[in-house]
Design an enzyme around this catalytic site. Structure first.
Site, PDB file in Angstrom:
ATOM      1  N   PRO A   1       0.822  -1.207   0.000  1.00 40.19           N
ATOM      2  CA  PRO A   1       0.000   0.000   0.000  1.00 40.19           C
ATOM      3  C   PRO A   1       0.861   1.264   0.000  1.00 40.19           C
ATOM      4  O   PRO A   1       1.788   1.410   0.798  1.00 40.19           O
ATOM      5  CB  PRO A   1      -0.802  -0.141   1.287  1.00 40.19           C
ATOM      6  CG  PRO A   1      -0.949  -1.609   1.450  1.00 40.19           C
ATOM      7  CD  PRO A   1       0.364  -2.180   0.994  1.00 40.19           C
TER       8      PRO A   1
ATOM      9  N   GLU B   1      -6.336  -1.020   0.868  1.00 39.59           N
ATOM     10  CA  GLU B   1      -6.041  -0.860   2.290  1.00 39.59           C
ATOM     11  C   GLU B   1      -7.128   0.017   2.909  1.00 39.59           C
ATOM     12  O   GLU B   1      -7.160   1.229   2.680  1.00 39.59           O
ATOM     13  CB  GLU B   1      -4.662  -0.215   2.471  1.00 39.59           C
ATOM     14  CG  GLU B   1      -4.264  -0.065   3.919  1.00 39.59           C
ATOM     15  CD  GLU B   1      -2.865   0.502   4.060  1.00 39.59           C
ATOM     16  OE1 GLU B   1      -2.024  -0.138   4.701  1.00 39.59           O
ATOM     17  OE2 GLU B   1      -2.583   1.590   3.517  1.00 39.59           O
TER      18      GLU B   1
ATOM     19  N   TYR C   1      -2.950   4.861  13.557  1.00 39.19           N
ATOM     20  CA  TYR C   1      -4.351   4.985  13.171  1.00 39.19           C
ATOM     21  C   TYR C   1      -5.232   4.157  14.110  1.00 39.19           C
ATOM     22  O   TYR C   1      -4.744   3.441  14.970  1.00 39.19           O
ATOM     23  CB  TYR C   1      -4.515   4.586  11.702  1.00 39.19           C
ATOM     24  CG  TYR C   1      -3.761   5.511  10.771  1.00 39.19           C
ATOM     25  CD1 TYR C   1      -3.894   6.897  10.889  1.00 39.19           C
ATOM     26  CD2 TYR C   1      -2.889   5.016   9.796  1.00 39.19           C
ATOM     27  CE1 TYR C   1      -3.198   7.759  10.055  1.00 39.19           C
ATOM     28  CE2 TYR C   1      -2.193   5.884   8.951  1.00 39.19           C
ATOM     29  CZ  TYR C   1      -2.350   7.248   9.087  1.00 39.19           C
ATOM     30  OH  TYR C   1      -1.657   8.105   8.268  1.00 39.19           O
TER      31      TYR C   1
ATOM     32  N   TYR D   1      -5.922  -1.504   7.844  1.00 42.12           N
ATOM     33  CA  TYR D   1      -4.736  -0.704   8.195  1.00 42.12           C
ATOM     34  C   TYR D   1      -4.659  -0.588   9.721  1.00 42.12           C
ATOM     35  O   TYR D   1      -5.463   0.108  10.324  1.00 42.12           O
ATOM     36  CB  TYR D   1      -4.860   0.682   7.553  1.00 42.12           C
ATOM     37  CG  TYR D   1      -3.551   1.455   7.427  1.00 42.12           C
ATOM     38  CD1 TYR D   1      -2.412   1.105   8.130  1.00 42.12           C
ATOM     39  CD2 TYR D   1      -3.490   2.558   6.587  1.00 42.12           C
ATOM     40  CE1 TYR D   1      -1.230   1.819   7.989  1.00 42.12           C
ATOM     41  CE2 TYR D   1      -2.314   3.293   6.450  1.00 42.12           C
ATOM     42  CZ  TYR D   1      -1.195   2.912   7.148  1.00 42.12           C
ATOM     43  OH  TYR D   1      -0.031   3.634   7.013  1.00 42.12           O
TER      44      TYR D   1
END
Ligand SMILES: Cc1cc2nc3c(=O)[nH]c(=O)nc-3n(C[C@H](O)[C@H](O)[C@H](O)COP(=O)(O)O)c2cc1C
Length: 245
Positions: free
Chosen positions: A29, A104, A179, A174
C-alpha cells in the site's frame, strides 16, 4: 540476457489465502495523492505498474467513513456505493495485465482532523495522537463507547464489501502508524478515563473481529486472505493472541 536461476522463484505464482499472485513482486500500500478526484489518472498509474510486472498492486490508505477525513491532505475514500466506480477503474486496469489488486481500508481515528466532515475524531482513549505520528497535530478526540466500536466494525465490513464489489482481490485492515485499529492495540493509547475504553478484551476483540468482520467468505469465520503480505492484519492478529485474557 539470460536470467540468473537464483531469481526464478520471484517469478513463480504464489498463493495468498484464497487468491494467487502471478509472481512475488508485491507493490505494498502506497498512497498516490491522486484520490477519487482523479480516478482515471490513478487507474492508469497503477495499471502501468501491473503492465510493468508487479504481481500485486495495492492502493494507499482508503478511508472507510467520513469520521476518517484527512482533509486538507488528499486521501482516497470508499464511504458509500458511489465511490465504488472510481476504484473499479483501478482494479480493471490492474486485472488487464493479470495482476491482483489490493486495497487498504483505513480509519485514521485521532490522527484525522475531519476538517470537512466536521465530525469529532474517534479514539479509544480520547488522547490525541501527538508523539509519534507524522501529522503531529492536535485533535480533540472523542472517547469511543460500545456503540462507536460496533459502528466501526460495521464501517469496516461495509468497506470490505464495497471493495469486493469494486473488484479488489486483497483487502487490508490498516492497523499501523497510529491509526485507529493501532490505537486499540497499544496499552498507552487505550488508557482512558472511562472503564469502557480501558485496555480490555473489548479492544482486543475489536482488532480480532476486524480481521474477520466483512462479508463472504469471511462471514463464515474463515480468516482473511492475509499471508505474509498483509503486515497490518498479521500484526493485529498476533497482538490479539498475545493479549487475550
Ligand atoms: C509517499 C508514500 C506514501 C505511502 N502511503 C502508504 C499508505 O497509504 N499505506 C501504507 O500502509 N503505507 C504507505 N507508505 C509506506 C510504504 O508502503 C512502504 O512501507 C514504505 O515506503 C517502505 O517501503 P518498504 O516496505 O519496501 O521498505 C507510503 C510511503 C510513501 C513514501
Amino acid at each position: 540476457m539470460a536470467r540468473n536461476p537464483r531469481f526464478d522463484v520471484l517469478f513463480e505464482p504464489v498463493r495468498i489465502g484464497p487468491v494467487t499472485a502471478p509472481n512475488r513482486f508485491y507493490q505494498v500500500p502506497h498512497a498516490s495523492g491522486m484520490t477519487n478526484a482523479l480516478p482515471q489518472v490513478r487507474a492508469a498509474f497503477r495499471g502501468v505498474k501491473a503492465e510493468g510486472g508487479w504481481g500485486v498492486v495495492c492502493t494507499g490508505a482508503v478511508s472507510i467513513h467520513p469520521s476518517s477525513d484527512d482533509s486538507p491532505l488528499p486521501f482516497a475514500s470508499l464511504w458509500d456505493d458511489r465511490d465504488i466506480r472510481a476504484h473499479a477503474l483501478m482494479t480493471d486496469a490492474v486485472h488487464e495485465h493479470g495482476s491482483l489488486a489490493g486495497i487498504e481500508l483505513w480509519h485514521g481515528g485521532a490522527c484525522t482532523l475531519n476538517r470537512t466532515s466536521r465530525l469529532a475524531p474517534l479514539s479509544p482513549s480520547g488522547m490525541p495522537w501527538l508523539s509519534t505520528h507524522l501529522g503531529s497535530w492536535q485533535s480533540a478526540a472523542r472517547v469511543m463507547d460500545r456503540s462507536d466500536i460496533r459502528d466501526l466494525l460495521r464501517w469496516q465490513a461495509a468497506g470490505a464489501r464495497r471493495a469486493m464489489q469494486a473488484g479488489f482481490d486483497i483487502v487490508y485492515v490498516y492497523a499501523g502508524m497510529g491509526y485507529l485499529p493501532y490505537e486499540f492495540l497499544l496499552p498507552s493509547t487505550t488508557i482512558a478515563p472511562t472503564p469502557m475504553a480501558a485496555p480490555s478484551p473489548i479492544a482486543c476483540a475489536w482488532s480480532g473481529k476486524c480481521s474477520r468482520s466483512p462479508a463472504t467468505p469471511w462471514e463464515t469465520g474463515a480468516p482473511w486472505p492475509c499471508g505474509s503480505a498483509s503486515r497490518s492484519c498479521a500484526a493485529s492478529r498476533a497482538s490479539t493472541r498475545r493479549r487475550k485474557p
